[in-house]
Scaffold this motif. Structure first.
Motif, mmCIF file in Angstrom:
data_model
loop_
_atom_site.group_PDB
_atom_site.id
_atom_site.type_symbol
_atom_site.label_atom_id
_atom_site.label_comp_id
_atom_site.label_asym_id
_atom_site.label_seq_id
_atom_site.Cartn_x
_atom_site.Cartn_y
_atom_site.Cartn_z
ATOM 1 N N LEU A 162 0.793 -1.277 -0.063
ATOM 2 C CA LEU A 162 -0.152 0.010 -0.024
ATOM 3 C C LEU A 162 0.905 1.381 0.089
ATOM 4 O O LEU A 162 0.182 2.522 0.286
ATOM 5 C CB LEU A 162 -0.883 0.126 1.232
ATOM 6 N N HIS A 163 2.153 1.144 -0.246
ATOM 7 C CA HIS A 163 2.983 2.280 -0.030
ATOM 8 C C HIS A 163 2.725 3.618 -1.042
ATOM 9 O O HIS A 163 2.972 4.823 -0.502
ATOM 10 C CB HIS A 163 4.513 2.075 -0.072
ATOM 11 N N ASP A 164 2.120 3.190 -2.093
ATOM 12 C CA ASP A 164 1.866 4.151 -2.994
ATOM 13 C C ASP A 164 0.533 4.681 -3.166
ATOM 14 O O ASP A 164 -0.005 4.969 -4.095
ATOM 15 C CB ASP A 164 2.270 4.035 -4.390
ATOM 16 N N VAL A 165 -0.403 4.321 -2.269
ATOM 17 C CA VAL A 165 -1.696 4.374 -2.249
ATOM 18 C C VAL A 165 -2.332 5.757 -2.552
ATOM 19 O O VAL A 165 -3.180 5.866 -2.999
ATOM 20 C CB VAL A 165 -2.514 3.536 -0.948
ATOM 21 N N GLY A 166 -1.555 6.633 -1.982
ATOM 22 C CA GLY A 166 -2.096 8.058 -2.032
ATOM 23 C C GLY A 166 -1.905 8.523 -3.661
ATOM 24 O O GLY A 166 -2.915 9.093 -4.042
ATOM 25 N N ARG A 167 -1.138 7.675 -4.344
ATOM 26 C CA ARG A 167 -1.359 7.856 -5.775
ATOM 27 C C ARG A 167 -2.686 7.580 -6.399
ATOM 28 O O ARG A 167 -3.048 8.299 -7.363
ATOM 29 C CB ARG A 167 -0.213 7.098 -6.699
ATOM 30 N N LEU A 168 -3.187 6.648 -5.966
ATOM 31 C CA LEU A 168 -4.664 6.319 -6.373
ATOM 32 C C LEU A 168 -5.644 7.305 -6.393
ATOM 33 O O LEU A 168 -6.521 7.613 -6.961
ATOM 34 C CB LEU A 168 -5.008 4.878 -5.810
ATOM 35 N N CYS B 208 2.672 15.721 -2.622
ATOM 36 C CA CYS B 208 2.967 14.467 -3.177
ATOM 37 C C CYS B 208 1.978 13.392 -2.813
ATOM 38 O O CYS B 208 1.143 13.506 -1.832
ATOM 39 C CB CYS B 208 4.251 14.303 -3.174
ATOM 40 N N HIS B 209 2.106 12.108 -3.234
ATOM 41 C CA HIS B 209 1.094 11.179 -2.843
ATOM 42 C C HIS B 209 1.159 10.814 -1.479
ATOM 43 O O HIS B 209 0.178 10.262 -0.673
ATOM 44 C CB HIS B 209 1.356 9.831 -3.549
ATOM 45 N N THR B 210 2.441 11.014 -0.723
ATOM 46 C CA THR B 210 2.445 10.859 0.829
ATOM 47 C C THR B 210 1.628 11.742 1.727
ATOM 48 O O THR B 210 1.336 11.418 2.691
ATOM 49 C CB THR B 210 3.793 10.469 1.346
ATOM 50 N N TYR C 54 5.696 7.741 5.210
ATOM 51 C CA TYR C 54 7.132 8.225 5.237
ATOM 52 C C TYR C 54 8.194 7.585 4.529
ATOM 53 O O TYR C 54 9.354 7.624 4.405
ATOM 54 C CB TYR C 54 7.725 8.122 6.876
ATOM 55 N N HIS C 55 7.689 6.805 3.656
ATOM 56 C CA HIS C 55 8.486 5.943 2.703
ATOM 57 C C HIS C 55 9.346 6.995 1.828
ATOM 58 O O HIS C 55 10.643 6.358 1.330
ATOM 59 C CB HIS C 55 7.765 4.747 1.984
ATOM 60 N N HIS C 56 8.804 7.993 1.690
ATOM 61 C CA HIS C 56 10.054 9.033 0.880
ATOM 62 C C HIS C 56 10.780 9.840 1.901
ATOM 63 O O HIS C 56 11.772 10.605 1.084
ATOM 64 C CB HIS C 56 9.384 9.898 -0.045
ATOM 65 N N SER C 57 10.494 9.864 2.966
ATOM 66 C CA SER C 57 11.447 10.586 4.103
ATOM 67 C C SER C 57 11.455 9.956 5.346
ATOM 68 O O SER C 57 11.236 10.421 6.272
ATOM 69 C CB SER C 57 10.744 12.154 4.162
ATOM 70 N N ALA D 181 13.142 -0.491 -0.113
ATOM 71 C CA ALA D 181 12.437 -1.566 -1.073
ATOM 72 C C ALA D 181 12.011 -0.970 -2.401
ATOM 73 O O ALA D 181 11.927 -1.400 -3.454
ATOM 74 C CB ALA D 181 11.311 -2.225 -0.101
ATOM 75 N N ASP D 182 11.571 0.299 -2.123
ATOM 76 C CA ASP D 182 10.782 1.103 -3.160
ATOM 77 C C ASP D 182 11.828 1.439 -4.037
ATOM 78 O O ASP D 182 11.712 1.433 -5.312
ATOM 79 C CB ASP D 182 10.097 2.408 -2.606
ATOM 80 N N ASN D 183 12.920 1.710 -3.849
ATOM 81 C CA ASN D 183 14.195 2.008 -4.691
ATOM 82 C C ASN D 183 14.747 0.746 -5.550
ATOM 83 O O ASN D 183 14.827 0.647 -6.549
ATOM 84 C CB ASN D 183 15.365 2.642 -3.927
#
Ligand SMILES: C[S@@+](CC[C@H](N)C(=O)[O-])C[C@H]1O[C@@H](n2cnc3c(N)ncnc32)[C@H](O)[C@@H]1O
Ligand SMILES: [Fe+2]
Ligand SMILES: [Fe+2]
Lengths: 406, 292
Positions: free
Chosen positions: A267-273, A308-310, A332-335, A351-353
């Motif tokens: 679900l890490h990018d769920v904000g994008r949806l 952004c999505h987060t 916080y996956h981007h920060s 993991a995302d990278n």
């Protein structure tokens, strides 16, 4: 790679399918690595050709250089001398090399801009929709699946028995079916097959299984997003890949429950949806802007929408009352270093990278979002050979897990 | 399968840029063009500029910075630098919704006004026109709106861009398929002719557009642009920082005739940049009006 004539075969070539003589007799099984003496034998029995696997050794020097340049372009947001970036680069090179050897053509720059953004309409104009208002618009409109809240209830109830959990989960047939498929997948690697939810609860653990169920029911919520907005298959592939890597990375740490990391990755990018649902034009513009300027998607979102999505996942997960630890990993996956206890988000971050790195060979379009040096150091692991091993495991798991979901 | 790539292959292919050199380079770029480069893009710039350093036979960024600032060829190098730091993505009829809203409202209003006063004249400024697709699109819209009446009008579309190479491309008026990815087929069929090199724009459409290399960071040059009824500046200020945005938008305001309009890109806004314009909302776009 396809069919090769006998005189083109060299020692080390691997068969793609069973090799049979003209009379149908099996000579060598698929996956056999041919040796000189095998090739001699083939000559003697008069075999004319063989179906062999791609061999990156067939690539010309020029193609190899093109691949290097192509892959390098995805690493312009990371420190080139930082060991994990370097390892991810080498992994991406090898994967891209074999993809090209198997016939994949490196995408051209003109593939970057999709032409079909023109019909999309955003619900908010720039400067008029904050992450909060956007999420509010979403959550007021659609109700969250009932099963989600029932699972949440048992998850939070320390005294809930295994049977009760099994019972709640089993009320949703499609959810139960997915769970069964998942626990039978290499993600768990149980030796015997598991055919009931109660058995799954016993083996995987009550908390872990309910967390898994919770995540899956959250995903269900998005099943109706129209495919022209976002390619859901590749979105979920990205998410599942991140989940697989997160779980593996979590396994290197003491005392972390790996299930939670699979779900956080999922679900890490769920904000994008949500962004796609509410701001389809701006979201697409952000994707194009990222590609045109070789910047990570998350940076492009900030340029195009001011957030952004987060920033969106934060109020979203809050309104779902999603378990806090999981929400923090996602938000916080981007920060990761901005979170007081950065270890867990740092795992999703790495993991995302790695996910972005393996996607290069699959036609991924986005540069690596950037690996925070401190975040990596918290993990206290060595990039080599861990990352490569993780990628090997991912290759064994991804298709089966994708299958469990779709 | 073994790896083709040496196991010791490095990620950095380029000359390393030191932190202070990067700051100097980016300050130089900003000072010259107003384009703001985030520090996170350091490695991207390192890689892009390394090729240039090689071509010039320079072995480090300190020497390149000297070259940019003091060499006899510094003016030429600045041109090359501009090519390297700009993104020129564009296409015909980009953001059709906006263009339709523009044509049906803003353009219509201006045309009606001019007809009323009997001054059949219109000045449009396309600032940051890249390879010309945007100003030519505007010329096409004018042909569609004015039809037979067009010859009686005096129309000038002033199209400027920082990049000399882009201006040159725009002037040839010949385009490949890529330029048409957002373009309705009927428009393409009506206004373009197949040419050995691609698609050639109709000469009448072309004749309304005057191209010129210009730096939006050069206030004196901007003052020389004829006063406009409409300014298009789409997908350009997104590369500027706030103070440069304010400066450029201020110049547009000064250039516009009273009642004139500024049109920005889909994801751009004057929110936080300027309060002098009045935002006018149309489905598909916001037009910024200079009231007068
Ligand atoms: C992404 S293109 C936009 C093209 C077109 N307006 C559109 O929307 O399709 C941005 C253009 O702005 C130009 N540009 C950037 N900074 C500039 C400056 N300081 N002065 C003039 N043009 C500039 C670039 O050269 C580039 O061609
Ligand atoms: Fe993300
Ligand atoms: Fe991601």
């Amino acid at each position: 790679m396809g069919i090769k004539r006998l005189d083109e075969l060299t020692a080390g070539t691997v068969l793609a399918s069973d090799l049979k003589a003209s009379d149908g007799r099996l000579l060598f099984k698929a996956d056999t690595e041919l040796e000189e003496r095998h090739i001699e034998l083939l000559k003697r029995v008069g075999v004319a050709e063989a179906d062999v696997k791609a061999d990156a050794g067939d690539l010309s020097d020029e193609t190899v250089r093109d691949i290097e340049d192509y892959v390098r372009d995805f690493f312009l947001y990371v420190d080139p001398e930082f060991e994990p970036s370097l390892q991810m680069f080498r992994i991406a090179l090898d994967l891209t090399g074999s993809a090209v050897a198997s016939g994949w053509v490196l995408p051209d720059i003109s593939d970057r801009r999709a032409s079909d953004v023109e019909h999309m309409e955003d619900l908010f104009l720039r400067g008029m929709g904050s992450p909060d208002t956007i999420v509010k618009h979403e959550t007021e409109l659609a109700s969250f699946p009932d099963i989600y809240f029932r699972i949440k209830e048992v998850l939070e109830d320390e005294s809930a028995s295994a049977e009760r959990i099994a019972k709640v989960v089993s009320t949703d047939m499609s959810l139960a079916a997915k769970l069964i498929k998942l626990v039978n997948s290499p993600l768990y690697g149980f030796p015997q097959s598991i055919d009931s939810i109660s058995r799954a609860v016993a083996l995987v653990g009550a908390k872990e299984l309910s967390t898994l169920a919770l995540g899956i029911s959250a995903i269900n919520y998005f099943k109706d997003i129209p495919p022209e907005l976002v390619d859901m298959k590749s979105f979920w592939r990205h998410s599942i890949t991140c989940g697989i890597f997160a779980k593996i990375l979590a396994g290197t740490q003491i005392g972390l429950s790996p299930e939670r990391f699979f779900i956080a990755g999922l679900l890490h990018d769920v904000g994008r949806l949500i962004l796609f649902k509410k701001l389809p034009y701006a979201s697409t513009e952000a994707m194009l802007f990222a590609r045109e300027n070789s910047i990570p998607l998350v940076e492009a979102e900030r340029s195009i929408m001011d957030f952004c999505h987060t920033d969106v996942s934060q109020p979203l997960l809050q309104s779902w009352k999603f378990p806090e630890g999981l929400s923090d990993m996602i938000n916080y996956h981007h920060s990761p270093m901005e979170f007081p206890n950065p270890l867990e988000p740092a795992i999703i971050h790495v993991a995302d990278n790695l996910t972005n790195a393996v996607e290069i060979a699959q036609g991924g379009m986005y540069v690596l979002p950037g690996i925070d040096v401190q975040a990596w150091e918290i993990l206290g692991i060595k990039a080599d050979p861990l990352l490569r091993d993780a990628v090997d495991q991912y290759h064994e798991q991804i298709d089966i897990i994708m299958n469990a979901f779709f | 399968m073994g790896s083709l790539f040496s196991s010791s292959i490095s990620l950095r292919k380029s000359v390393r840029i030191a932190d202070d050199e990067f700051i100097q380079l980016r300050d130089f770029i900003y000072e010259k063009s107003g384009i703001f480069v985030d520090v996170k893009r350091k490695y991207l710039f390192e890689s892009r500029f390394s090729k240039r350093l090689n071509e010039l036979g320079l072995s480090n960024f300190a020497d390149y910075l000297k070259y940019l600032k003091f060499d006899m060829k510094k003016a030429e190098e600045l041109t090359t630098l501009f090519e390297m730091v700009t993104t020129n993505e564009t296409s015909f009829c980009r953001d059709m919704k906006q263009l339709k809203a523009f044509q049906g409202n803003v353009l219509k209003e201006k045309i009606d006004e001019q007809r009323k006063t009997g001054k059949l004249e219109l000045n449009i400024w396309s600032a940051g026109c890249s390879s010309g697709e945007e100003p030519y699109t505007l010329s096409i819209l004018l042909h569609e709106s004015l039809k037979m009446e067009l010859p009686r009008w005096k129309i000038t579309i002033t199209a400027v861009d920082l990049s000399k190479a882009m201006i040159k491309r725009a002037q040839t008026g010949v385009y490949g398929d890529y330029a048409f990815k957002t373009t309705p087929d009927d428009i393409k069929a009506k206004y373009f002719k197949k040419d050995p090199e691609g698609w050639k724009i109709n000469p009448e459409v072309q004749s309304l557009v005057k191209f010129q290399q210009m730096n939006l960071n050069d206030p004196l040059a901007l003052k020389r642009v004829a006063r406009s009824h409409i300014v298009f500046c789409r997908n350009v200020i997104i590369y500027f920082d706030e103070s440069m945005k304010k400066k450029v938008v201020g110049s547009f305001y000064d250039n516009l005739l009273p009642g004139g309009y500024l049109m920005l890109g889909h994801s751009e806004t004057l929110h936080k940049i300027s309060q002098t314009f009045k935002p006018v909302y149309h489905p598909g776009t916001i037009a910024y009006k200079k009231e007068g």
